[in-house]
Design a protein around this motif. Structure first.
Motif, short mmCIF file in Angstrom:
data_model
loop_
_atom_site.label_atom_id
_atom_site.label_comp_id
_atom_site.label_asym_id
_atom_site.label_seq_id
_atom_site.Cartn_x
_atom_site.Cartn_y
_atom_site.Cartn_z
N ILE A 1 0.87 -1.17 0.00
CA ILE A 1 0.00 0.00 0.00
C ILE A 1 0.91 1.22 0.00
O ILE A 1 1.93 1.24 0.70
CB ILE A 1 -0.97 0.01 1.20
N SER A 2 0.55 2.21 -0.80
CA SER A 2 1.31 3.45 -0.90
C SER A 2 0.47 4.58 -0.30
O SER A 2 -0.70 4.75 -0.67
CB SER A 2 1.65 3.74 -2.35
N VAL A 3 1.08 5.35 0.60
CA VAL A 3 0.37 6.36 1.37
C VAL A 3 1.04 7.71 1.20
O VAL A 3 2.27 7.79 1.09
CB VAL A 3 0.38 5.95 2.87
N SER A 4 0.25 8.78 1.19
CA SER A 4 0.76 10.15 1.24
C SER A 4 0.46 10.71 2.62
O SER A 4 -0.59 10.42 3.21
CB SER A 4 0.07 11.05 0.22
N CYS A 5 1.39 11.53 3.12
CA CYS A 5 1.20 12.16 4.42
C CYS A 5 1.52 13.64 4.31
O CYS A 5 2.62 14.02 3.91
CB CYS A 5 2.11 11.50 5.46
N LEU A 6 0.54 14.46 4.66
CA LEU A 6 0.72 15.91 4.71
C LEU A 6 0.68 16.33 6.18
O LEU A 6 -0.27 16.01 6.89
CB LEU A 6 -0.41 16.61 3.94
N VAL A 7 1.73 17.01 6.60
CA VAL A 7 1.79 17.51 7.98
C VAL A 7 1.60 19.01 7.92
O VAL A 7 2.27 19.70 7.14
CB VAL A 7 3.15 17.17 8.64
N ARG A 8 0.66 19.52 8.71
CA ARG A 8 0.39 20.95 8.69
C ARG A 8 0.22 21.48 10.11
O ARG A 8 -0.04 20.73 11.05
CB ARG A 8 -0.83 21.28 7.85
N ASN A 9 0.35 22.79 10.24
CA ASN A 9 0.13 23.47 11.51
C ASN A 9 -1.37 23.52 11.75
O ASN A 9 -2.13 23.98 10.88
CB ASN A 9 0.74 24.88 11.44
N LYS A 10 -1.81 23.05 12.89
CA LYS A 10 -3.24 22.98 13.20
C LYS A 10 -3.89 24.37 13.17
O LYS A 10 -4.98 24.54 12.63
CB LYS A 10 -3.44 22.32 14.56
N ALA A 11 -3.22 25.35 13.73
CA ALA A 11 -3.81 26.69 13.84
C ALA A 11 -3.83 27.44 12.51
O ALA A 11 -4.84 28.03 12.13
CB ALA A 11 -3.06 27.51 14.90
N THR A 12 -2.70 27.41 11.80
CA THR A 12 -2.58 28.22 10.58
C THR A 12 -2.91 27.46 9.31
O THR A 12 -3.08 28.07 8.26
CB THR A 12 -1.14 28.76 10.44
N LYS A 13 -2.95 26.12 9.39
CA LYS A 13 -3.16 25.23 8.24
C LYS A 13 -1.99 25.29 7.25
O LYS A 13 -2.07 24.78 6.15
CB LYS A 13 -4.47 25.53 7.49
N LYS A 14 -0.89 25.91 7.64
CA LYS A 14 0.28 26.01 6.78
C LYS A 14 0.99 24.65 6.71
O LYS A 14 1.20 24.00 7.73
CB LYS A 14 1.24 27.06 7.34
N ASP B 1 5.28 12.21 0.10
CA ASP B 1 4.31 11.89 -0.93
C ASP B 1 4.19 10.41 -1.28
O ASP B 1 3.23 10.01 -1.90
CB ASP B 1 4.62 12.68 -2.20
N ASP B 2 5.15 9.59 -0.94
CA ASP B 2 5.10 8.20 -1.38
C ASP B 2 5.73 7.30 -0.32
O ASP B 2 6.94 7.05 -0.37
CB ASP B 2 5.82 8.05 -2.72
N ILE B 3 4.91 6.82 0.61
CA ILE B 3 5.38 5.93 1.66
C ILE B 3 4.78 4.56 1.37
O ILE B 3 3.56 4.42 1.33
CB ILE B 3 4.95 6.42 3.06
N VAL B 4 5.64 3.58 1.17
CA VAL B 4 5.18 2.25 0.77
C VAL B 4 5.39 1.26 1.92
O VAL B 4 6.49 1.16 2.47
CB VAL B 4 5.92 1.75 -0.49
N PHE B 5 4.32 0.56 2.24
CA PHE B 5 4.36 -0.52 3.23
C PHE B 5 4.05 -1.83 2.54
O PHE B 5 3.24 -1.87 1.62
CB PHE B 5 3.33 -0.27 4.35
N VAL B 6 4.70 -2.89 3.00
CA VAL B 6 4.50 -4.21 2.43
C VAL B 6 4.06 -5.16 3.54
O VAL B 6 4.65 -5.16 4.64
CB VAL B 6 5.80 -4.74 1.77
N LYS B 7 3.03 -5.95 3.26
CA LYS B 7 2.61 -6.98 4.20
C LYS B 7 3.60 -8.15 4.11
O LYS B 7 3.95 -8.59 3.01
CB LYS B 7 1.20 -7.49 3.90
N VAL B 8 4.06 -8.62 5.26
CA VAL B 8 5.00 -9.73 5.29
C VAL B 8 4.47 -10.85 6.17
O VAL B 8 3.69 -10.63 7.10
CB VAL B 8 6.40 -9.30 5.79
#
Length: 138
Positions: free
Chosen positions: A80-93, A99-106
């Motif tokens: 499965i390939s996942v994207s993760c966006l981290v932002r400031n909660k208050a400013t939304k900046k 952009d491309d984190i891949v996990f493999v089931k083993v």
């Protein structure tokens, strides 16, 4: 993209410039993305295979609350390939985009890749049902 978790930037999370240390943020991203993938695939027998492009956009400072937005980009037979966006909660900046984190089931014994049996369509339906059970507006 759903913003699922938040963290408070504490003094021990800072670098020499008194902003969030990039290595700490990468640790958090890997952990949050793994939890997301585990919930999506309904298995905890996953390993991080790849983290692609990482773009640091703005700093987070002590006392900031950062939130993690996660989305499924693609689903393979064992991955499965996942994207993760981290932002400031208050400013939304945007603080960082991984952009491309891949996990493999083993297999837990052999540690070799095994099929997880999910498709993008199944995951989309599963997510819609999960959101429906929460009684919240999206």
């Amino acid at each position: 993209m759903r913003f699922l978790t938040r963290r408070l930037v504490m003094p021990n999370d800072l670098n020499y410039a008194f902003s969030l240390f990039g290595g700490r943020l990468l640790q958090w991203i890997d952990e949050e993305a793994a939890i997301y993938a585990i919930c999506q695939l309904e298995t905890n027998c996953l390993v991080t295979k790849h983290i692609g492009e990482i773009s640091f956009e703005s700093p987070a400072l002590q006392g900031d609350i950062v939130e993690f937005g996660l989305a499924t980009k693609a689903v393979g037979r064992t991955s499965i390939s996942v994207s993760c966006l981290v932002r400031n909660k208050a400013t939304k900046k945007t603080i960082c985009l991984a952009d491309d984190i891949v996990f493999v089931k083993v297999d837990p014994e052999t540690r070799l890749p095994v099929p997880h049996g999910k498709t993008m369509e199944v995951l989309e339906q599963q997510t819609a049902e999960e959101i429906g059970k929460l009684n919240i507006d999206v």
